[in-house]
Design a protein around this motif. Structure first.
Motif, PDB file in Angstrom:
ATOM      1  N   THR A   1       6.610  -5.816   4.515  1.00  0.00           N
ATOM      2  CA  THR A   1       6.035  -7.005   3.891  1.00  0.00           C
ATOM      3  C   THR A   1       4.702  -7.350   4.533  1.00  0.00           C
ATOM      4  N   ALA A   2       3.662  -7.441   3.701  1.00  0.00           N
ATOM      5  CA  ALA A   2       2.310  -7.697   4.207  1.00  0.00           C
ATOM      6  C   ALA A   2       1.349  -7.773   3.030  1.00  0.00           C
ATOM      7  N   VAL A   3       0.148  -8.207   3.334  1.00  0.00           N
ATOM      8  CA  VAL A   3      -0.962  -8.038   2.393  1.00  0.00           C
ATOM      9  C   VAL A   3      -1.584  -6.676   2.686  1.00  0.00           C
ATOM     10  N   TYR A   4      -1.713  -5.876   1.652  1.00  0.00           N
ATOM     11  CA  TYR A   4      -2.253  -4.523   1.801  1.00  0.00           C
ATOM     12  C   TYR A   4      -3.700  -4.496   1.319  1.00  0.00           C
ATOM     13  N   TYR A   5      -4.544  -3.888   2.135  1.00  0.00           N
ATOM     14  CA  TYR A   5      -5.969  -3.799   1.847  1.00  0.00           C
ATOM     15  C   TYR A   5      -6.380  -2.332   1.749  1.00  0.00           C
ATOM     16  N   CYS A   6      -7.207  -2.024   0.766  1.00  0.00           N
ATOM     17  CA  CYS A   6      -7.833  -0.715   0.734  1.00  0.00           C
ATOM     18  C   CYS A   6      -9.238  -0.834   1.312  1.00  0.00           C
ATOM     19  N   ALA A   7      -9.732   0.272   1.815  1.00  0.00           N
ATOM     20  CA  ALA A   7     -11.041   0.271   2.454  1.00  0.00           C
ATOM     21  C   ALA A   7     -11.696   1.619   2.260  1.00  0.00           C
ATOM     22  N   ALA A   8     -13.032   1.600   2.274  1.00  0.00           N
ATOM     23  CA  ALA A   8     -13.824   2.820   2.076  1.00  0.00           C
ATOM     24  C   ALA A   8     -14.744   3.028   3.266  1.00  0.00           C
ATOM     25  N   ALA A   9     -14.769   4.253   3.759  1.00  0.00           N
ATOM     26  CA  ALA A   9     -15.612   4.615   4.893  1.00  0.00           C
ATOM     27  C   ALA A   9     -16.445   5.824   4.516  1.00  0.00           C
TER      28      ALA A   9
ATOM     29  N   ASN B   1       7.732   4.277  -0.999  1.00  0.00           N
ATOM     30  CA  ASN B   1       9.149   4.439  -1.303  1.00  0.00           C
ATOM     31  C   ASN B   1       9.994   3.954  -0.135  1.00  0.00           C
ATOM     32  N   SER B   2      11.271   3.747  -0.398  1.00  0.00           N
ATOM     33  CA  SER B   2      12.215   3.310   0.644  1.00  0.00           C
ATOM     34  C   SER B   2      11.651   2.131   1.425  1.00  0.00           C
ATOM     35  N   LEU B   3      11.174   1.163   0.716  1.00  0.00           N
ATOM     36  CA  LEU B   3      10.524   0.019   1.360  1.00  0.00           C
ATOM     37  C   LEU B   3      11.504  -0.750   2.228  1.00  0.00           C
ATOM     38  N   LYS B   4      10.967  -1.251   3.330  1.00  0.00           N
ATOM     39  CA  LYS B   4      11.749  -2.024   4.290  1.00  0.00           C
ATOM     40  C   LYS B   4      11.182  -3.440   4.394  1.00  0.00           C
TER      41      LYS B   4
ATOM     42  N   VAL C   1       8.948  -7.528   0.520  1.00  0.00           N
ATOM     43  CA  VAL C   1      10.190  -6.771   0.458  1.00  0.00           C
ATOM     44  C   VAL C   1      11.318  -7.675   0.950  1.00  0.00           C
ATOM     45  N   SER C   2      12.293  -7.875   0.111  1.00  0.00           N
ATOM     46  CA  SER C   2      13.421  -8.724   0.478  1.00  0.00           C
ATOM     47  C   SER C   2      14.584  -7.842   0.942  1.00  0.00           C
ATOM     48  N   SER C   3      15.252  -8.323   1.961  1.00  0.00           N
ATOM     49  CA  SER C   3      16.356  -7.534   2.529  1.00  0.00           C
ATOM     50  C   SER C   3      17.675  -7.860   1.853  1.00  0.00           C
TER      51      SER C   3
ATOM     52  N   SER D   1       6.962  -8.099  -5.599  1.00  0.00           N
ATOM     53  CA  SER D   1       8.191  -8.326  -4.845  1.00  0.00           C
ATOM     54  C   SER D   1       9.210  -7.255  -5.212  1.00  0.00           C
ATOM     55  N   VAL D   2       9.872  -6.736  -4.202  1.00  0.00           N
ATOM     56  CA  VAL D   2      10.840  -5.656  -4.421  1.00  0.00           C
ATOM     57  C   VAL D   2      11.946  -5.778  -3.378  1.00  0.00           C
ATOM     58  N   GLN D   3      13.108  -5.320  -3.728  1.00  0.00           N
ATOM     59  CA  GLN D   3      14.205  -5.303  -2.755  1.00  0.00           C
ATOM     60  C   GLN D   3      14.055  -4.114  -1.817  1.00  0.00           C
ATOM     61  N   ALA D   4      14.635  -4.253  -0.653  1.00  0.00           N
ATOM     62  CA  ALA D   4      14.626  -3.157   0.311  1.00  0.00           C
ATOM     63  C   ALA D   4      15.199  -1.901  -0.332  1.00  0.00           C
ATOM     64  N   GLY D   5      14.538  -0.779  -0.061  1.00  0.00           N
ATOM     65  CA  GLY D   5      14.926   0.482  -0.674  1.00  0.00           C
ATOM     66  C   GLY D   5      14.174   0.802  -1.945  1.00  0.00           C
TER      67      GLY D   5
END
Length: 123
Positions: free
Chosen positions: A89-97, A82-85, A121-123, A9-13
């Motif tokens: 906010t989401a679940v982030y997935y990595c993937a290999a191709a 950086n500079s998160l907005k 990301v909290s505003s 969890s992180v604040q915006a920015g």
């Protein structure tokens, strides 16, 4: 085979760095990608990097804010955010191709997926 970490969890920015460690694959044979899925939305492409790290691609909404990189010696791909907005906010997935040329934005090209790491990301 893919283990994602670094969400939180992180604040915006603010900033976060996601990591994705690969095992049981020959990492340098794979192009890597990051995707994200927000609540109620489809999983979308965020960034991709080719096998050598010499080619990258980003969705327009993160260009200039996110950086994808890889360390083939450590079998790890990173996503510096950086500079998160709030809308990041989401679940982030990595993937290999298994791509030796270029990168891909297409989910069905990717052979392996990590378990996802939540970024809030909290505003």
């Amino acid at each position: 085979q893919l283990q994602a970490s670094g969400g939180g969890s992180v604040q915006a920015g603010g900033s976060l760095r996601l990591s994705c460690a690969a095992s049981a694959i020959t990492f340098s044979n794979y192009g890597m990608g990051w995707f994200r899925q927000a609540p109620g939305k489809e999983r979308e492409f965020v960034a991709a990097i080719n096998w050598s790290g010499g080619l990258t691609d980003y969705v327009d909404s993160v260009k200039g804010r996110f950086t994808i990189s890889r360390d083939n010696a450590k079998n790890t791909v990173y996503l510096q955010m950086n500079s998160l907005k709030f809308e990041d906010t989401a679940v982030y997935y990595c993937a290999a191709a298994r791509l030796r040329i270029g990168t891909s934005r297409m989910r069905n090209v990717y052979d392996y997926w990590g378990q996802g790491t939540l970024v809030t990301v909290s505003s």
